[in-house]
Design a protein around this motif. Structure first.
Motif, PDB file in Angstrom:
ATOM      1  N   MET A  41       0.832  -1.206   0.000  1.00 48.35           N
ATOM      2  CA  MET A  41       0.000   0.000   0.000  1.00 48.35           C
ATOM      3  C   MET A  41       0.871   1.263   0.000  1.00 48.35           C
ATOM      4  O   MET A  41       0.493   2.284  -0.591  1.00 48.35           O
ATOM      5  N   ILE A  42       2.036   1.186   0.627  1.00 47.25           N
ATOM      6  CA  ILE A  42       2.909   2.370   0.668  1.00 47.25           C
ATOM      7  C   ILE A  42       3.537   2.586  -0.712  1.00 47.25           C
ATOM      8  O   ILE A  42       3.563   3.713  -1.219  1.00 47.25           O
ATOM      9  N   TYR A  43       4.006   1.492  -1.339  1.00 45.12           N
ATOM     10  CA  TYR A  43       4.526   1.645  -2.710  1.00 45.12           C
ATOM     11  C   TYR A  43       3.438   2.192  -3.633  1.00 45.12           C
ATOM     12  O   TYR A  43       3.689   3.020  -4.508  1.00 45.12           O
ATOM     13  N   ARG A  44       2.226   1.718  -3.442  1.00 43.27           N
ATOM     14  CA  ARG A  44       1.117   2.200  -4.268  1.00 43.27           C
ATOM     15  C   ARG A  44       0.848   3.690  -4.019  1.00 43.27           C
ATOM     16  O   ARG A  44       0.580   4.452  -4.941  1.00 43.27           O
ATOM     17  N   SER A  45       0.911   4.120  -2.770  1.00 46.30           N
ATOM     18  CA  SER A  45       0.629   5.529  -2.456  1.00 46.30           C
ATOM     19  C   SER A  45       1.698   6.445  -3.033  1.00 46.30           C
ATOM     20  O   SER A  45       1.394   7.540  -3.531  1.00 46.30           O
ATOM     21  N   PRO A  83      -3.766   4.740   4.166  1.00 47.81           N
ATOM     22  CA  PRO A  83      -2.798   5.540   3.405  1.00 47.81           C
ATOM     23  C   PRO A  83      -3.323   6.949   3.173  1.00 47.81           C
ATOM     24  O   PRO A  83      -4.492   7.140   2.836  1.00 47.81           O
ATOM     25  N   ARG A  84      -2.442   7.921   3.385  1.00 49.52           N
ATOM     26  CA  ARG A  84      -2.826   9.324   3.164  1.00 49.52           C
ATOM     27  C   ARG A  84      -1.906   9.938   2.127  1.00 49.52           C
ATOM     28  O   ARG A  84      -0.698   9.692   2.158  1.00 49.52           O
ATOM     29  N   LEU A  85      -2.503  10.712   1.257  1.00 46.64           N
ATOM     30  CA  LEU A  85      -1.729  11.462   0.268  1.00 46.64           C
ATOM     31  C   LEU A  85      -2.152  12.919   0.390  1.00 46.64           C
ATOM     32  O   LEU A  85      -3.355  13.210   0.334  1.00 46.64           O
ATOM     33  N   ASP A  86      -1.196  13.783   0.643  1.00 47.82           N
ATOM     34  CA  ASP A  86      -1.489  15.193   0.939  1.00 47.82           C
ATOM     35  C   ASP A  86      -2.530  15.279   2.065  1.00 47.82           C
ATOM     36  O   ASP A  86      -3.449  16.099   2.023  1.00 47.82           O
ATOM     37  N   GLY A  87      -2.409  14.391   3.017  1.00 55.29           N
ATOM     38  CA  GLY A  87      -3.265  14.425   4.198  1.00 55.29           C
ATOM     39  C   GLY A  87      -4.644  13.817   4.008  1.00 55.29           C
ATOM     40  O   GLY A  87      -5.438  13.771   4.945  1.00 55.29           O
ATOM     41  N   GLU A  88      -4.946  13.320   2.784  1.00 57.79           N
ATOM     42  CA  GLU A  88      -6.289  12.762   2.547  1.00 57.79           C
ATOM     43  C   GLU A  88      -6.227  11.282   2.214  1.00 57.79           C
ATOM     44  O   GLU A  88      -5.257  10.823   1.614  1.00 57.79           O
ATOM     45  N   ALA A  92      -8.866   4.366  -2.489  1.00 53.54           N
ATOM     46  CA  ALA A  92      -9.490   4.028  -3.779  1.00 53.54           C
ATOM     47  C   ALA A  92      -8.514   4.286  -4.926  1.00 53.54           C
ATOM     48  O   ALA A  92      -8.364   3.465  -5.836  1.00 53.54           O
ATOM     49  N   GLU A  93      -7.824   5.414  -4.842  1.00 52.79           N
ATOM     50  CA  GLU A  93      -6.886   5.795  -5.913  1.00 52.79           C
ATOM     51  C   GLU A  93      -5.755   4.764  -6.071  1.00 52.79           C
ATOM     52  O   GLU A  93      -5.364   4.419  -7.193  1.00 52.79           O
ATOM     53  N   ILE A  94      -5.257   4.246  -4.966  1.00 51.96           N
ATOM     54  CA  ILE A  94      -4.095   3.347  -5.064  1.00 51.96           C
ATOM     55  C   ILE A  94      -4.464   1.949  -5.557  1.00 51.96           C
ATOM     56  O   ILE A  94      -3.592   1.172  -5.899  1.00 51.96           O
ATOM     57  N   ARG A  95      -5.749   1.628  -5.568  1.00 50.90           N
ATOM     58  CA  ARG A  95      -6.166   0.298  -6.062  1.00 50.90           C
ATOM     59  C   ARG A  95      -6.548   0.339  -7.544  1.00 50.90           C
ATOM     60  O   ARG A  95      -6.897  -0.670  -8.136  1.00 50.90           O
ATOM     61  N   GLY A  96      -6.502   1.517  -8.153  1.00 50.27           N
ATOM     62  CA  GLY A  96      -6.907   1.655  -9.561  1.00 50.27           C
ATOM     63  C   GLY A  96      -5.855   1.121 -10.529  1.00 50.27           C
ATOM     64  O   GLY A  96      -4.725   0.822 -10.147  1.00 50.27           O
TER      65      GLY A  96
END
Ligand code: DC
Length: 224
Positions: A41-45, A83-88, A92-96
């Motif tokens: 999940m971290i590599y995906r983020s 997982p957070r990206l820019d705090g959010e 869903a985004e990382i599983r696309g």
């Protein structure tokens, strides 16, 4: 398996794609009252962060991926980490498909691997974790008290993946296509997907998830 009772309780679960690592790790963590961390999940983020740059992957330098990585963080929950990206939240985004297609490229970058590994180690210093990935028992936690290496036959991995995605048994053609895709991913990730010499191997082809979880929980409880 290392039985050093002074080391923090970290359980590592590694194995190839779709071997059932994450769902098993989640159930093991719940039983042991530890938190589950999915290192993939971290590599995906990190990949999602770099993708937001909008430029073609051919232009992705390792430094630009590392810069993007600083926007990724983990939010601890009761049983896992989000997982957070820019705090959010970016689950869903990382599983696309976009992230899935490019994450192997990012996971090959040595400095990115070092960055991810540092984040995983820092998390393990603060929480008791069951962590799943490819190299958790080798590169990241060589002294983990319990290391598990999960394997399953390619057709069985393909079948489980389709069941999870479509909620039904695959046709023969779907099964063949999925197995070929999984084997291609295995080839891409092979370098970093290796069992630790002291890992306990569990072949999940013929056993239920409950059985796998019981075996791992039984071993971990004996080490507490
Ligand atoms: O398990 P997954 O499909 O979410 O993993 C995503 C990618 O990250 C995949 O290309 C393998 C890679 N990975 C890795 O190299 N090392 C890890 N510890 C976890 C995942």
């Amino acid at each position: 398996m290392s039985a050093d009772s002074r080391s923090p309780l970290v359980v590592t679960i590694d194995g190839p794609a779709a071997s059932g690592k994450s769902s098993t790790a989640q159930m093991v963590a719940a039983r042991l009252r530890m938190r589950h961390l999915d290192s993939g999940m971290i590599y995906r983020s990190v990949t999602a962060a770099r993708l937001r740059g909008g430029d073609a992957p051919e232009h992705w330098t390792e430094q630009s991926v590392l810069d993007a990585a600083t926007r990724v963080s983990l939010a601890p929950g009761a049983t896992s980490f989000a997982p957070r990206l820019d705090g959010e939240d970016c689950e869903a985004e990382i599983r696309g498909e976009a992230v899935t297609g490019l994450v192997s490229l990012v996971a090959k970058m040595p400095h990115v691997r070092a960055w991810v590994n540092a984040l995983v180690r820092a998390t393990a210093a603060a929480y008791e974790i069951v962590v799943d990935g490819r190299d958790m028992g080798t590169a990241v936690f060589p002294d983990a008290r319990l290391k598990v290496w999960l394997v399953a036959a390619p057709d069985e991995r393909a079948r489980r993946r389709i069941l999870q995605r479509m909620g039904r048994e695959p046709t023969v053609r779907e099964l063949a296509a999925e197995a070929a895709e999984l084997e291609a991913r295995d080839r891409k990730d092979r370098e970093q997907t290796q069992p630790a010499a002291d890992a306990v191997w569990i072949d999940t082809t013929g056993i239920t998830q409950v059985e796998q979880v019981e075996r791992i929980v039984g071993m971990a409880e004996g080490m507490r």
